[in-house]
Write a protein that holds these residues in place. Structure first.
Motif, PDB file in Angstrom:
ATOM      1  N   ASN A  29       0.817  -1.215   0.000  1.00 19.07           N
ATOM      2  CA  ASN A  29       0.000   0.000   0.000  1.00 19.07           C
ATOM      3  C   ASN A  29       0.853   1.268   0.000  1.00 19.07           C
ATOM      4  OD1 ASN A  29      -2.273  -1.567   0.001  1.00 19.07           O
ATOM      5  ND2 ASN A  29      -2.752  -1.270   2.161  1.00 19.07           N
ATOM      6  N   LEU A  44     -10.193   1.707  -0.596  1.00 19.88           N
ATOM      7  CA  LEU A  44      -9.391   0.495  -0.805  1.00 19.88           C
ATOM      8  C   LEU A  44      -9.706  -0.550   0.255  1.00 19.88           C
ATOM      9  CD1 LEU A  44      -7.103  -0.923  -2.376  1.00 19.88           C
ATOM     10  CD2 LEU A  44      -5.481   0.163  -0.802  1.00 19.88           C
ATOM     11  N   ILE A 226      -3.434  -2.775  -6.797  1.00 26.13           N
ATOM     12  CA  ILE A 226      -4.712  -2.852  -6.079  1.00 26.13           C
ATOM     13  C   ILE A 226      -5.146  -4.316  -5.931  1.00 26.13           C
ATOM     14  CG2 ILE A 226      -7.185  -2.352  -6.254  1.00 26.13           C
ATOM     15  CD1 ILE A 226      -6.444   0.334  -7.507  1.00 26.13           C
TER      16      ILE A 226
END
Length: 340
Positions: A29, A44, A226
Motif C-alpha cells: 500500500n 481500498l 490494487i
C-alpha cells in the motif's frame, strides 16, 4: 498435553501469519499510495473486505469451513462498528499530524486494558502493565516525530480509540461467547463492514484528498497493485480475527506495534526511508518490552494451568459481556476443524 501443544502451534501460526501479511500489505500500500499516487485508503479497505467475503464464500461453497448462523443484529452492529472505526482512524490521520496519529494508536492498548478491567473484570498484573509501558515508550520514541493538536482531530482520535477498542474486544467476546470460529465470524461480518465502508469510503477519501476515486485514471500497474493488495488483505483480515480469538485484544495490539517496528525497518532497507539513531533506540526498547510481555504472559499462563479452578472461575466471570452467552456444551468442539 497434545491439545495444549496443538493450541500453542496454532497461536504461533496465527501470529506469524498476521505479522507476515500485515507487513506485506503495508509495503504494498505504501508503494501504491506514495509512489503511484493512489490516495484512497478508506475505499481500498472496502474493496479488501469485499474480496475477503467473496474468498470466504467460495471456501464455504467448497466445504473448507462450515458456516454458522449468528444473530443478525449482533453481527450487523459488529460489522458496522468495525467499518466505522476504520473510517475514523483514516479521518484521524487526515486531521492530525503523523505524530499525534501514532499517539492515537499507542493509546489503544491502555484504553483496551481499562475497558477489559471495568467490563470483563479482567486482571492485569503489575509486570504485564510495566512491560506494556516499556513497549509503548519504545514505539513512541521510534515513530512519533511531532505532536500538533487541534479540537476536531482530537475528537476524531478519541472516537477512533473507543470504536477500535470496543470492536476488538467484541471480536474476542463473540468468538468465545457464541462459540464461533474466527473464519465464521469474519464470513458473517465482512459484508456489513464492506457495505459501511463502500458507502462512506469515497466520501471520506474525497474529503481528505480532494480527489474522486471514480475519476482516478487507473493504469495497469496501479490496477495490479490494487489486486495484489486485495489478495494480501484476505490473509490480513483472517489473521486479525484469528489472533484476537486465540489470544486477546491487548496481545493483538502488542503484535501491531511489532509490525510497526518491522515496517520502519523494511521501509529503511527496501524503500530507503529516513532512519535515525532515535528510530533504532526506540525499536530496541519496543522489542525489549515485547519480550517482557511475552515472558510474563507465558509465566501467568503456566500458573493458570497449574491451578485450573482459578482459570475456570475467571472464564466464567468474563463470559456474560454485552449479553453474549455460551451455547451448549455439545457445540464446543464443532469449529475446531474450521480452516481457510
Amino acid at each position: 498435553m497434545g491439545e495444549m501443544s496443538s493450541f500453542q502451534l496454532g497461536v504461533i501460526g496465527a501470529l506469524f501469519l498476521s505479522v507476515a501479511s500485515s507487513v506485506s500489505i503495508v509495503i504494498c500500500n505504501k508503494a501504491l499510495m506514495s509512489n503511484l499516487g493512489f490516495p484512497f485508503a478508506t475505499t481500498l479497505t472496502s474493496w479488501h473486505l469485499m474480496v475477503t467475503f467473496c474468498t470466504l464464500h467460495a471456501a464455504q461453497r467448497f466445504n473448507l469451513f462450515e458456516s454458522k448462523p449468528i444473530d443478525m443484529k449482533t453481527v450487523m452492529l459488529f460489522g458496522i462498528l468495525n467499518g466505522v472505526s476504520i473510517g475514523l482512524l483514516n479521518l484521524s490521520l487526515g486531521f492530525n499530524s503523523i505524530g499525534f496519529y501514532q499517539m492515537t494508536k499507542l493509546a489503544i492498548i491502555p484504553f483496551t486494558v481499562l475497558l477489559e478491567t471495568i467490563f470483563l473484570k479482567k486482571q492485569f498484573s503489575q509486570k504485564i502493565k510495566m512491560s506494556l509501558l516499556v513497549l509503548l515508550v519504545g514505539v513512541g520514541i521510534a515513530s512519533i516525530t511531532d505532536l500538533q493538536l487541534n479540537s476536531v482531530g482530537t475528537i476524531l482520535s478519541l472516537l477512533a480509540i473507543v470504536t477500535t477498542c470496543v470492536g476488538q474486544i467484541l471480536t474476542n467476546a463473540i468468538q468465545k461467547g457464541l462459540n464461533v470460529s474466527s473464519t465464521q465470524l469474519l464470513y458473517q461480518s465482512a459484508p456489513f463492514q464492506a457495505a459501511s465502508l463502500f458507502v462512506s469510503g469515497p466520501l471520506v477519501d474525497q474529503f481528505l484528498t480532494k480527489q474522486n476515486v471514480f475519476a482516478f485514471k487507473y493504469s495497469s500497474i496501479v490496477s495490479a497493485f490494487i489486486i495484489l493488495s486485495c489478495i494480501i488483505s484476505v490473509s490480513v483480515n483472517f489473521s486479525t480475527f484469528l489472533v484476537i480469538g486465540k489470544t486477546s485484544p491487548v496481545t493483538y495490539q502488542v503484535l501491531g506495534h511489532l509490525k510497526t517496528c518491522l515496517v520502519l525497518t523494511f521501509g529503511y532497507t527496501l524503500l530507503h526511508d529516513p532512519f535515525t539513531e532515535r528510530n533504532i533506540i526506540g525499536i530496541l526498547i519496543a522489542i525489549f518490552g515485547m519480550v517482557l510481555y511475552s515472558y510474563f504472559c507465558t509465566q501467568e499462563n503456566k500458573k493458570k494451568q497449574a491451578d485450573p479452578l482459578v482459570s475456570q472461575m475467571k472464564d466464567k466471570e468474563g463470559a456474560p459481556f454485552l449479553g453474549l452467552e455460551k451455547e451448549g456444551q455439545e457445540d464446543k468442539n464443532a469449529d475446531k476443524d474450521s480452516h481457510v
